[in-house]
Design a protein around this motif. Structure first.
Motif, short mmCIF file in Angstrom:
data_model
loop_
_atom_site.label_atom_id
_atom_site.label_comp_id
_atom_site.label_asym_id
_atom_site.label_seq_id
_atom_site.Cartn_x
_atom_site.Cartn_y
_atom_site.Cartn_z
N ASP A 102 0.84 -1.19 0.00
CA ASP A 102 0.00 0.00 0.00
C ASP A 102 0.89 1.25 0.00
O ASP A 102 2.06 1.19 0.40
N ASP B 122 -0.40 4.92 0.87
CA ASP B 122 -0.70 5.96 1.85
C ASP B 122 -0.69 5.46 3.29
O ASP B 122 -1.40 4.52 3.63
N ASP C 222 -1.52 -0.58 5.95
CA ASP C 222 -1.90 -0.04 7.25
C ASP C 222 -3.41 -0.11 7.49
O ASP C 222 -3.86 0.30 8.56
MG LIG Z 1 -2.98 3.04 3.54
#
Ligand SMILES: [Mg+2]
Length: 228
Positions: A8, A10, A179
């Motif tokens: 990922d 961001d 995250d």
């Molecule tokens: Mg993310």
């Protein structure tokens, strides 16, 4: 032995919260509003809630982009055009980048050892602008931006499109790192690959989702990749 990594962008590689705050400060200043801690926190809360609605399939991405400003302006009692604000925001967000702790070390350590693919729910122009400013456009073996696919994490359709572009990797040897429990981990589980949850603030997991591994430091992922 892991061969393929989906990661990922961001708040996993880039500190999106920092970039968002900087971009939002510029937007507010440009439209004549003083940026305060409170106004930025309010925007972040509204923005997150709208992306979560999209992940649940309640609204589409295009609606998220405008609606977040519509709701934000309404809550703040500001009479401004949400579409114009979104345009400004995208311009500022595509400039500059801020890394999460140890992200550069992690990327350097895995380069050449595994095939690395970027898996991001975002807008192509913004993500490409930020990757370019970080010198990362040529780093990845593939860049999978949801706005290109028309489907997004956590949908199985998004992962199927990734797998097709990765030329059907062995799922046993594929992992997603991210995250977000609701997009990265849920999506990875539904797609049948291994999952590593990056939880830098060690926020307690209140969901039923059980990632295969959880780390609070990106460098802690390296020994995990070696042994699974
Ligand atoms: Mg993310």
């Amino acid at each position: 032995m892991i061969r393929d990594i989906l990661i990922d962008l961001d708040n996993t590689i880039f500190d999106f919260s920092a970039a968002e705050a900087v971009a939002l400060r510029h937007v507010l200043t440009d439209i004549g509003i003083e940026p305060t801690e409170e106004s930025i926190a309010t925007y972040s809360r509204i923005n997150k809630a709208q992306w979560e609605r999209m992940e649940r399939g309640e609204i589409v991405r295009e609606v998220v982009l405008i609606l977040r400003y519509e709701i934000f302006f309404r809550e703040m009692g500001i009479d401004k055009d949400p579409a114009a604000a979104e345009k400004l925001y995208e311009k500022y967000l595509s400039i500059g980048h801020y890394y999460m702790p140890h992200a550069e070390e992690f990327l350097a350590a895995v380069k050449g050892k595994y095939r690395i693919y970027l898996a991001t729910n975002g807008i192509k122009e913004i993500q490409n602008g930020r990757l370019k400013s970080a010198g990362l456009l040529d780093y990845f073996d593939g860049i999978f931006i949801s706005s290109d696919f028309g489907v997004h994490k956590p949908s199985v359709a998004y992962f199927d499109e990734c797998f097709a572009r990765m030329e059907n990797p062995d799922k046993e040897k594929t992992v997603i790192i991210g995250d977000s429990l609701s997009s990265d981990i849920l999506g990875g589980k539904n797609a049948g690959i291994k999952t590593i949850y990056y939880n830098p603030k060690a926020v307690p997991n209140q969901t039923d989702l059980k990632p295969d591994f959880e780390v609070s430091d990106l460098c802690d992922i390296l020994p995990i990749l070696e042994r699974i």
